[in-house]
Design a protein around this motif. Sequence first.
Motif, PDB file in Angstrom:
ATOM      1  N   MET A  99       0.850  -1.171   0.000  1.00  0.00           N
ATOM      2  CA  MET A  99       0.000   0.000   0.000  1.00  0.00           C
ATOM      3  C   MET A  99       0.894   1.232   0.000  1.00  0.00           C
ATOM      4  N   ARG A 100       0.490   2.183  -0.793  1.00  0.00           N
ATOM      5  CA  ARG A 100       1.282   3.411  -0.930  1.00  0.00           C
ATOM      6  C   ARG A 100       0.534   4.568  -0.285  1.00  0.00           C
ATOM      7  N   LEU A 101       1.264   5.418   0.411  1.00  0.00           N
ATOM      8  CA  LEU A 101       0.731   6.639   1.007  1.00  0.00           C
ATOM      9  C   LEU A 101       1.464   7.812   0.379  1.00  0.00           C
ATOM     10  N   THR A 102       0.710   8.685  -0.297  1.00  0.00           N
ATOM     11  CA  THR A 102       1.291   9.810  -1.012  1.00  0.00           C
ATOM     12  C   THR A 102       0.695  11.109  -0.474  1.00  0.00           C
ATOM     13  N   CYS A 103       1.539  12.127  -0.318  1.00  0.00           N
ATOM     14  CA  CYS A 103       1.078  13.428   0.192  1.00  0.00           C
ATOM     15  C   CYS A 103       1.005  14.450  -0.931  1.00  0.00           C
ATOM     16  N   PHE A 104      -0.060  15.259  -0.860  1.00  0.00           N
ATOM     17  CA  PHE A 104      -0.275  16.313  -1.838  1.00  0.00           C
ATOM     18  C   PHE A 104      -0.588  17.622  -1.125  1.00  0.00           C
ATOM     19  N   LYS A 105      -0.208  18.705  -1.768  1.00  0.00           N
ATOM     20  CA  LYS A 105      -0.557  20.040  -1.299  1.00  0.00           C
ATOM     21  C   LYS A 105      -0.813  20.887  -2.532  1.00  0.00           C
ATOM     22  N   ASN A 106      -1.984  21.513  -2.576  1.00  0.00           N
ATOM     23  CA  ASN A 106      -2.378  22.317  -3.735  1.00  0.00           C
ATOM     24  C   ASN A 106      -2.308  21.517  -5.034  1.00  0.00           C
ATOM     25  N   GLY A 107      -2.671  20.235  -4.958  1.00  0.00           N
ATOM     26  CA  GLY A 107      -2.726  19.387  -6.142  1.00  0.00           C
ATOM     27  C   GLY A 107      -1.398  18.827  -6.605  1.00  0.00           C
ATOM     28  N   LYS A 108      -0.304  19.147  -5.906  1.00  0.00           N
ATOM     29  CA  LYS A 108       1.016  18.660  -6.306  1.00  0.00           C
ATOM     30  C   LYS A 108       1.579  17.726  -5.247  1.00  0.00           C
ATOM     31  N   LYS A 109       2.214  16.671  -5.718  1.00  0.00           N
ATOM     32  CA  LYS A 109       2.853  15.716  -4.815  1.00  0.00           C
ATOM     33  C   LYS A 109       3.989  16.427  -4.080  1.00  0.00           C
ATOM     34  N   ILE A 110       4.082  16.160  -2.783  1.00  0.00           N
ATOM     35  CA  ILE A 110       5.135  16.793  -1.995  1.00  0.00           C
ATOM     36  C   ILE A 110       5.920  15.738  -1.221  1.00  0.00           C
ATOM     37  N   GLU A 111       7.145  16.070  -0.917  1.00  0.00           N
ATOM     38  CA  GLU A 111       7.975  15.285  -0.016  1.00  0.00           C
ATOM     39  C   GLU A 111       7.993  16.043   1.299  1.00  0.00           C
ATOM     40  N   LEU A 112       7.749  15.342   2.381  1.00  0.00           N
ATOM     41  CA  LEU A 112       7.666  15.997   3.673  1.00  0.00           C
ATOM     42  C   LEU A 112       8.998  15.987   4.397  1.00  0.00           C
ATOM     43  N   ALA A 165      -3.568  -0.543  -4.314  1.00  0.00           N
ATOM     44  CA  ALA A 165      -4.266   0.338  -3.369  1.00  0.00           C
ATOM     45  C   ALA A 165      -3.348   1.478  -2.940  1.00  0.00           C
ATOM     46  N   GLU A 166      -3.973   2.643  -2.764  1.00  0.00           N
ATOM     47  CA  GLU A 166      -3.203   3.844  -2.433  1.00  0.00           C
ATOM     48  C   GLU A 166      -4.062   4.786  -1.608  1.00  0.00           C
ATOM     49  N   ILE A 167      -3.404   5.519  -0.734  1.00  0.00           N
ATOM     50  CA  ILE A 167      -4.072   6.596  -0.002  1.00  0.00           C
ATOM     51  C   ILE A 167      -3.351   7.883  -0.358  1.00  0.00           C
ATOM     52  N   LYS A 168      -4.136   8.843  -0.843  1.00  0.00           N
ATOM     53  CA  LYS A 168      -3.593  10.164  -1.132  1.00  0.00           C
ATOM     54  C   LYS A 168      -4.007  11.081   0.010  1.00  0.00           C
ATOM     55  N   LEU A 169      -3.025  11.625   0.671  1.00  0.00           N
ATOM     56  CA  LEU A 169      -3.218  12.516   1.809  1.00  0.00           C
ATOM     57  C   LEU A 169      -3.076  13.949   1.322  1.00  0.00           C
ATOM     58  N   ASP A 170      -4.192  14.690   1.322  1.00  0.00           N
ATOM     59  CA  ASP A 170      -4.200  16.074   0.850  1.00  0.00           C
ATOM     60  C   ASP A 170      -4.022  17.005   2.036  1.00  0.00           C
ATOM     61  N   LEU A 171      -2.903  17.719   2.047  1.00  0.00           N
ATOM     62  CA  LEU A 171      -2.561  18.623   3.140  1.00  0.00           C
ATOM     63  C   LEU A 171      -2.698  20.087   2.743  1.00  0.00           C
ATOM     64  N   THR A 172      -3.554  20.366   1.764  1.00  0.00           N
ATOM     65  CA  THR A 172      -3.720  21.731   1.281  1.00  0.00           C
ATOM     66  C   THR A 172      -4.225  22.659   2.377  1.00  0.00           C
ATOM     67  N   GLU A 173      -5.276  22.252   3.085  1.00  0.00           N
ATOM     68  CA  GLU A 173      -5.812  23.073   4.163  1.00  0.00           C
ATOM     69  C   GLU A 173      -5.098  22.724   5.473  1.00  0.00           C
ATOM     70  N   PRO A 174      -4.494  23.719   6.124  1.00  0.00           N
ATOM     71  CA  PRO A 174      -3.804  23.433   7.384  1.00  0.00           C
ATOM     72  C   PRO A 174      -4.752  22.844   8.422  1.00  0.00           C
ATOM     73  N   PHE A 175      -4.310  21.800   9.074  1.00  0.00           N
ATOM     74  CA  PHE A 175      -5.029  21.125  10.158  1.00  0.00           C
ATOM     75  C   PHE A 175      -6.330  20.451   9.721  1.00  0.00           C
ATOM     76  N   VAL A 176      -6.580  20.351   8.394  1.00  0.00           N
ATOM     77  CA  VAL A 176      -7.781  19.676   7.885  1.00  0.00           C
ATOM     78  C   VAL A 176      -7.352  18.732   6.753  1.00  0.00           C
ATOM     79  N   PRO A 177      -6.704  17.627   7.101  1.00  0.00           N
ATOM     80  CA  PRO A 177      -6.272  16.709   6.046  1.00  0.00           C
ATOM     81  C   PRO A 177      -7.464  16.010   5.399  1.00  0.00           C
ATOM     82  N   LYS A 178      -7.302  15.697   4.129  1.00  0.00           N
ATOM     83  CA  LYS A 178      -8.323  14.943   3.400  1.00  0.00           C
ATOM     84  C   LYS A 178      -7.668  13.665   2.902  1.00  0.00           C
ATOM     85  N   TYR A 179      -8.455  12.601   2.896  1.00  0.00           N
ATOM     86  CA  TYR A 179      -7.942  11.289   2.522  1.00  0.00           C
ATOM     87  C   TYR A 179      -8.701  10.779   1.313  1.00  0.00           C
TER      88      TYR A 179
END
Length: 80
Positions: free
Chosen positions: A1-14, A43-57
């Motif tokens: 399973m892959r977990l990927t982070c996004f911010k403003n629609g772009k993949k990010i490295e944390l 299977a994959e989970i995309k973690l959207d961190l665009t909004e601070p303190f309101v992650p979307k999965y």
Amino acid sequence: MRLTCFKNGKKIELDPLDLDYIEYDVIKDYLTQIEHLEKNPLAEIKLDLTEPFVPKYNLINCSNIFSEKFNQIITRRKPA
């Protein structure tokens, strides 16, 4: 399973010193506990961190059993 982070629609490295990394790390820990429920190797989970303190999965190619368990965990940890 892959977990990927996004911010403003772009993949990010944390950065481990970034506060967003805490959310990533928590989700990664949850996945170690429940990923055995998901048999699909795509299977994959995309973690959207665009909004601070309101992650979307966004769960992609995940089974219903896995999705239900994941959502139970996420719902349970949200503050009231």
